[in-house]
Design an enzyme around this catalytic site. Structure first.
Site, mmCIF file in Angstrom:
data_model
loop_
_atom_site.group_PDB
_atom_site.id
_atom_site.type_symbol
_atom_site.label_atom_id
_atom_site.label_comp_id
_atom_site.label_asym_id
_atom_site.label_seq_id
_atom_site.Cartn_x
_atom_site.Cartn_y
_atom_site.Cartn_z
ATOM 1 N N CYS A 1 2.999 14.103 -13.520
ATOM 2 C CA CYS A 1 3.958 13.270 -14.278
ATOM 3 C C CYS A 1 4.255 11.939 -13.597
ATOM 4 C CB CYS A 1 5.247 14.045 -14.528
ATOM 5 S SG CYS A 1 6.228 14.336 -13.028
ATOM 6 N N HIS B 1 0.809 -1.236 0.000
ATOM 7 C CA HIS B 1 0.000 0.000 0.000
ATOM 8 C C HIS B 1 0.833 1.273 0.000
ATOM 9 C CE1 HIS B 1 -3.591 -2.487 1.762
ATOM 10 N NE2 HIS B 1 -3.432 -2.668 0.459
HETATM 11 C C1 BJW Z 1 -3.107 -6.405 16.702
HETATM 12 C C2 BJW Z 1 -2.563 -5.668 17.742
HETATM 13 C C3 BJW Z 1 -1.321 -6.117 18.264
HETATM 14 C C4 BJW Z 1 -4.407 -4.736 17.181
HETATM 15 N N1 BJW Z 1 -0.737 -7.204 17.743
HETATM 16 N N2 BJW Z 1 -2.523 -7.474 16.212
HETATM 17 C C5 BJW Z 1 -12.739 -8.110 -2.840
HETATM 18 C C6 BJW Z 1 -13.841 -8.155 -1.993
HETATM 19 C C7 BJW Z 1 -14.399 -6.966 -1.483
HETATM 20 C C8 BJW Z 1 -13.869 -5.723 -1.806
HETATM 21 C C9 BJW Z 1 -12.787 -5.687 -2.637
HETATM 22 C C10 BJW Z 1 -12.243 -6.862 -3.150
HETATM 23 N N3 BJW Z 1 -11.163 -6.528 -3.928
HETATM 24 C C11 BJW Z 1 -11.018 -5.169 -3.892
HETATM 25 C C12 BJW Z 1 -11.999 -4.638 -3.138
HETATM 26 C C13 BJW Z 1 -12.197 -3.174 -2.833
HETATM 27 C C14 BJW Z 1 -11.309 -2.660 -1.720
HETATM 28 C C15 BJW Z 1 -11.591 -3.446 -0.432
HETATM 29 O O1 BJW Z 1 -10.868 -4.332 -0.036
HETATM 30 N N4 BJW Z 1 -12.663 -3.100 0.247
HETATM 31 C C16 BJW Z 1 -13.064 -3.792 1.486
HETATM 32 C C17 BJW Z 1 -12.707 -2.926 2.703
HETATM 33 C C18 BJW Z 1 -14.525 -4.058 1.418
HETATM 34 N N5 BJW Z 1 -9.908 -2.754 -2.096
HETATM 35 C C19 BJW Z 1 -9.321 -1.820 -2.832
HETATM 36 O O2 BJW Z 1 -9.923 -0.833 -3.218
HETATM 37 C C20 BJW Z 1 -7.855 -2.039 -3.179
HETATM 38 N N6 BJW Z 1 -7.707 -1.832 -4.572
HETATM 39 C C21 BJW Z 1 -8.061 -2.748 -5.489
HETATM 40 O O3 BJW Z 1 -8.372 -3.869 -5.169
HETATM 41 O O4 BJW Z 1 -8.005 -2.298 -6.780
HETATM 42 C C22 BJW Z 1 -8.731 -3.018 -7.785
HETATM 43 C C23 BJW Z 1 -10.221 -2.870 -7.479
HETATM 44 C C24 BJW Z 1 -10.740 -1.620 -7.211
HETATM 45 C C25 BJW Z 1 -12.100 -1.491 -6.914
HETATM 46 C C26 BJW Z 1 -12.923 -2.611 -6.884
HETATM 47 C C27 BJW Z 1 -12.372 -3.873 -7.147
HETATM 48 C C28 BJW Z 1 -10.996 -3.996 -7.465
HETATM 49 C C29 BJW Z 1 -6.983 -0.988 -2.498
HETATM 50 C C30 BJW Z 1 -6.991 -1.089 -1.018
HETATM 51 C C31 BJW Z 1 -6.170 0.053 -0.433
HETATM 52 C C32 BJW Z 1 -6.240 0.100 1.089
HETATM 53 N N7 BJW Z 1 -5.707 1.339 1.540
HETATM 54 C C33 BJW Z 1 -5.550 1.561 2.966
HETATM 55 C C34 BJW Z 1 -4.998 2.972 3.170
HETATM 56 C C35 BJW Z 1 -3.514 3.016 2.795
HETATM 57 C C36 BJW Z 1 -2.946 4.379 2.919
HETATM 58 C C37 BJW Z 1 -3.004 4.949 4.309
HETATM 59 O O5 BJW Z 1 -2.497 4.356 5.270
HETATM 60 O O6 BJW Z 1 -3.538 6.030 4.429
HETATM 61 O O7 BJW Z 1 -4.652 0.587 3.524
HETATM 62 S S1 BJW Z 1 -7.048 1.305 3.888
HETATM 63 C C38 BJW Z 1 -6.274 0.585 5.290
HETATM 64 O O8 BJW Z 1 -6.707 -0.785 5.431
HETATM 65 C C39 BJW Z 1 -4.777 0.550 4.958
HETATM 66 C C40 BJW Z 1 -4.387 -0.794 5.508
HETATM 67 O O9 BJW Z 1 -3.187 -1.207 4.906
HETATM 68 C C41 BJW Z 1 -5.587 -1.644 5.187
HETATM 69 C C42 BJW Z 1 -5.709 -2.886 6.023
HETATM 70 O O10 BJW Z 1 -5.862 -2.576 7.369
HETATM 71 P P1 BJW Z 1 -5.182 -3.495 8.456
HETATM 72 O O11 BJW Z 1 -3.729 -3.401 8.350
HETATM 73 O O12 BJW Z 1 -5.783 -4.830 8.412
HETATM 74 O O13 BJW Z 1 -5.554 -2.706 9.807
HETATM 75 P P2 BJW Z 1 -6.900 -2.796 10.675
HETATM 76 O O14 BJW Z 1 -6.949 -1.588 11.522
HETATM 77 O O15 BJW Z 1 -8.068 -3.086 9.846
HETATM 78 O O16 BJW Z 1 -6.680 -4.076 11.599
HETATM 79 C C43 BJW Z 1 -5.715 -4.107 12.623
HETATM 80 C C44 BJW Z 1 -5.691 -5.514 13.206
HETATM 81 O O17 BJW Z 1 -4.639 -5.592 14.144
HETATM 82 C C45 BJW Z 1 -6.968 -5.914 13.961
HETATM 83 O O18 BJW Z 1 -7.369 -7.216 13.543
HETATM 84 C C46 BJW Z 1 -6.543 -5.937 15.437
HETATM 85 O O19 BJW Z 1 -7.219 -6.938 16.204
HETATM 86 C C47 BJW Z 1 -5.088 -6.262 15.308
HETATM 87 N N8 BJW Z 1 -4.221 -5.793 16.412
HETATM 88 N N9 BJW Z 1 -3.348 -4.630 18.113
HETATM 89 C C48 BJW Z 1 -1.301 -7.883 16.776
HETATM 90 N N10 BJW Z 1 -0.678 -5.451 19.337
HETATM 91 ZN ZN ZN Z 2 5.346 16.150 -11.923
#
Ligand code: BJW
Ligand code: ZN
Length: 285
Positions: free
Chosen positions: A159, A148
């Site tokens: 660009c 990401h």
């Molecule tokens: C602990 C802890 C401790 C706490 N020890 N653990 C298939 C099905 C459904 C939807 C889609 C699909 N394919 C694509 C999609 C659409 C979409 C998507 O997934 N939507 C769902 C949410 C429904 N995906 C996209 O749009 C992606 N693009 C894509 O697929 O392009 C093609 C396409 C487009 C459109 C439609 C279809 C295809 C892009 C996704 C980009 C995500 N971006 C972000 C922001 C990044 C920039 C930023 O930081 O500002 O990425 S969103 C955010 O979520 C960030 C993270 O990397 C990502 C995941 O979050 P993560 O890391 O899991 O964090 P949390 O907070 O959710 O969880 C934390 C966990 O830690 C918890 O479980 C806690 O219990 C645990 N924890 N303390 C260990 N001490």
């Molecule tokens: Zn530029």
């Protein structure tokens, strides 16, 4: 956050058994994919996205983490990213980052794929290299595959030029926002927002690793965001197994052969550290 600062809980017999089982799987695996999410950095003070203290509790994702949001109000989006850069910039890697760094440095069959944009895995690698005795080419090989992007990089909206940028963001007005040195167009954070495709080459590498891994170790992710959350499924469909480390259950728990309920900073040093390694980051109950 409160939960992450609490002292490590005592591990139960069940936890120890799960850790032992997972350790054996990892020790004998020829390919290991480690997939991390925001939870691995929680104990470093980096806010997660979902959950009671998560970023999405007070900020709507669609208002800040989509291309449409940036088009509508780039100043607001930059203000948020500026705040996060400052906050994350003050954080240090924790024992989980350190344990992963040492594993990927010593084991050429282990590769880290991270959803995180905070740069803490990279910092942990630098620290491990400076402290440890690892083969010369291991640092480059152990570099995380970043799905990401990075909080500390910008991309030009004109660009497409990408640059690393650790400067604070001046987001008082639209006129003060960072602009490209080459074409003067507005810069944006080099991260992947919802609805944007991941870099195809990066995704290809991650999928290849997932398909060839005998063990996919999933740490600190809610398993809700795709395609990242599909990687452990790929490992399983290709005949490998999934091990999860998370204090909570997630949609990935159902496909995991072993689920270790605990915080990454407590569990990973036990799971990944070998006896011969320095004990600085090992957790002793
Ligand atoms: C602990 C802890 C401790 C706490 N020890 N653990 C298939 C099905 C459904 C939807 C889609 C699909 N394919 C694509 C999609 C659409 C979409 C998507 O997934 N939507 C769902 C949410 C429904 N995906 C996209 O749009 C992606 N693009 C894509 O697929 O392009 C093609 C396409 C487009 C459109 C439609 C279809 C295809 C892009 C996704 C980009 C995500 N971006 C972000 C922001 C990044 C920039 C930023 O930081 O500002 O990425 S969103 C955010 O979520 C960030 C993270 O990397 C990502 C995941 O979050 P993560 O890391 O899991 O964090 P949390 O907070 O959710 O969880 C934390 C966990 O830690 C918890 O479980 C806690 O219990 C645990 N924890 N303390 C260990 N001490
Ligand atoms: Zn530029």
């Amino acid at each position: 956050m409160e939960q992450t600062r609490r002292a490590d809980r005592t591990l139960s017999m069940h936890d120890l058994h799960e850790i032992d089982q997972a350790r054996r799987l990892l020790d004998s695996a020829r390919g290991i994919l480690i997939l991390t999410g925001a939870g691995v950095s929680a104990e470093s003070g980096v806010p997660t996205f979902r959950g009671p203290d998560g970023l999405w509790k007070s900020h709507r994702p669609e208002a800040l983490a989509t291309p449409e949001a940036f088009q509508a109000d780039p100043r607001l989006v930059w203000e948020w990213y500026g705040w996060r850069k400052e906050r994350v910039g003050a954080c240090r890697p924790n024992a989980a980052h350190a344990a992963i760094a040492r594993l990927t440095l010593r084991n050429a069959d282990a590769r880290l794929v991270t959803q995180n944009v905070d740069g803490l895995h990279e910092l942990a690698l630098e620290e491990a290299v400076s402290e440890g005795n690892f083969p010369g080419d291991s640092a480059a090989r152990a570099a995380p595959i970043r799905l990401h992007g990075s909080l500390f990089r910008t991309r030009c909206t004109g660009c497409d030029n990408r640059t690393s940028d650790r400067h604070p963001v001046e987001a008082k007005s639209e006129a003060s926002l960072p602009r490209c040195r080459k074409c003067a167009a507005l810069l944006r954070p080099d991260v992947v927002w919802f609805g944007e495709g991941l870099d195809p080459e990066i995704l290809r590498q991650a999928m290849e690793r997932a398909e060839t891994a005998e063990v996919c170790l999933v740490v600190g992710t809610s398993g809700l965001v795709h395609p990242a959350a599909s990687l452990p499924l790929l490992t399983r469909e290709s005949g490998g197994v999934v091990v999860e480390v998370n204090p909570e259950s997630t949609p990935l728990t159902a496909i995991a052969v072993s689920s270790i309920r605990g915080r990454a900073g407590q569990i990973l040093p036990r799971l990944l550290t070998v006896e011969s390694e320095p004990s600085r980051n090992r957790v002793v109950d």
